[in-house]
Design an enzyme around this catalytic site. Structure first.
Site: not given
Ligand code: ZN
Length: 441
Positions: A264, A344
């Site tokens: 992680h 415009h």
């Molecule tokens: Zn996991």
């Protein structure tokens, strides 16, 4: 067309969190275009919303072995398996209501989440997905672990796992990930730990909701009180975790991820690196103070040496980055003095869409005509395809054009481009040009 997706109707599930052991119910609700994945703590006062984005990730040391979000005192733990399923199924926008602080662990894999999303039905939205396309290698490293992402037309993960444990020695797996391969190869792989570390982890408050059913525990003789779903279930679970963490980038990605023992913390480090790169390469980034990544920078006088266009039909102020024949980034500062606003539209000035295409084509022209062999040629439109106008452009906006070359031959050239204002795509298109010698025209 590859459009954004959400779910068709609500779905819910409940269970026990793997780490806190807390019971929670989650409810999935459809999300709007470009809203992303948002968690809502419905049990807290004011129902705080936490966007699934890397800037909301909690400090890893505080909640190890999982990926958690935090904003103020509101936290949501262990989002990675659910986030992985959303990545795998290509769900871009979703509201996830939860009445406690941890996503239910279910059976330790992504299966129940897949089932719930499929029961709710996947709904295509009326807006294209905005991919982060990897153009050059990006990497992150730690002691004994590495992550690299390389350019690749699609999305692929190659993972190498290697633990000091008889049953978790060298494993390698490489897979092109799409909805089908994710579901058949990755989704069912469960979380795991080693018997030796299990007790210590629980003393630290990690894995309080884990048991032999929802977590593969590896002892000396193999998996305890459970059976593997795949011989290499652990590496598949590491890939599942990686995809969940990568989803915190907040947009789908085209690239090939090569991972060596990553977890992680490193996964999230890579996401941050990708975001840094994104800001440098304009796609979704910033032009003010922009430093060219590669190539040269051109001012108006240089541009006029390459393009025959002149005021009032030159719509490129500056080229920030030029890789001749490959890629260019150019800007146009849109001001109320631009002559076209006179008509415009005076009451509500809006830059004409066709002029944005013209401006983008001019940046493409500079890129195509800058190599020596094409100098002095003219570029004429043969076709403009896949045009999408996404937002209006008004005085005060800075248009940033990023164009890439397709096939460039001596007589024709293909270019695709996007224009951004404040990092948001306002128009995109593919161009086909005829390249002609000046005297032929
Ligand atoms: Zn996991």
């Amino acid at each position: 067309m590859d459009n954004q997706k959400t779910i068709a109707q609500e779905a819910s599930l409940e269970g026990i969190g793997l780490h806190t052991g807390n019971k929670a119910k989650i409810v999935f609700k459809p999300g709007q275009v470009d809203s992303g994945i948002n968690f809502v703590r419905v049990d807290l006062p004011g129902s705080p919303v936490i966007k699934a984005a890397v800037e909301n990730v909690s400090v890893q040391a505080k909640s190890p072995r999982r990926t958690s979000l935090g904003k103020g005192s509101a936290e949501i733990h262990t989002i990675e398996h659910l986030m992985s399923v959303l990545f795998g199924l290509g769900i871009d926008n979703l509201i996830i209501e939860i009445n406690n602080n941890e996503i239910p662990g279910m059976d330790g894999s992504g299966l129940d989440f897949i089932q719930a999303i499929k029961n709710a039905g996947i709904k295509e939205l009326d807006s294209p997905r905005n991919y982060f396309v990897v153009r050059e290698p990006i990497y992150a490293e730690e002691e004994n672990a590495s992550l690299v992402v390389l350019p690749f037309d699609g999305f692929k993960v190659s993972y190498t796992l290697n633990y000091e444990h008889t049953f978790l020695k060298l494993q390698f797996k490489s897979l092109i990930i799409d909805g089908v391969s994710f579901e058949s190869e990755i989704a069912a792989a469960r979380t795991f730990c080693l018997e030796d570390e299990a007790q210590e982890l629980q003393q630290q408050g990690v894995g309080l909701g884990a048991n032999y059913d929802n977590t593969l525990v590896f002892g000396k003789a193999g998996v305890i009180k459970n059976r593997l779903r795949f011989e290499d279930e652990c590496i598949r679970h590491k890939m599942l975790d990686l995809l969940g963490d990568l989803n915190l980038l907040g947009q789908p990605i085209k690239g090939h991820i090569i991972a060596l023992r990553s977890g992680h913390a490193l996964n999230l480090k890579l996401v941050k690196k990708i975001l840094q790169q994104k800001q440098k390469t304009i796609s979704g980034g910033i032009a003010i103070g922009y430093q060219p990544v590669m190539g040269q920078r051109l001012e108006a006088v240089d541009i006029m040496k390459i393009l025959p266009h002149r005021d009032p039909f030159l719509f490129v102020d500056r080229i920030l980055e030029l890789q001749p024949g490959k890629r260019a980034v150019g800007i146009k500062n849109v001001t109320i003095n631009d002559y076209f606003f006179k008509g415009h539209f005076p009451q509500r000035p809006v830059m004409p869409g066709v002029l944005m295409l013209e401006a983008m084509a001019q940046v493409g022209g500079i890129m195509m005509l800058s190599p020596d062999e094409n100098r002095g040629k003219l570029a004429f439109f043969m076709a403009i395809n896949n045009v999408k106008f996404r937002k209006t452009v008004v005085p005060g906006d800075q248009l940033v054009f990023e164009v890439f070359a397709g096939k460039i031959k001596s007589k024709t050239g293909q270019v695709s481009g996007k224009a951004y204002v404040d990092g948001k795509v306002v128009v995109e298109a593919d161009f086909m040009f005829a390249l002609a010698e000046t005297n032929e025209s």
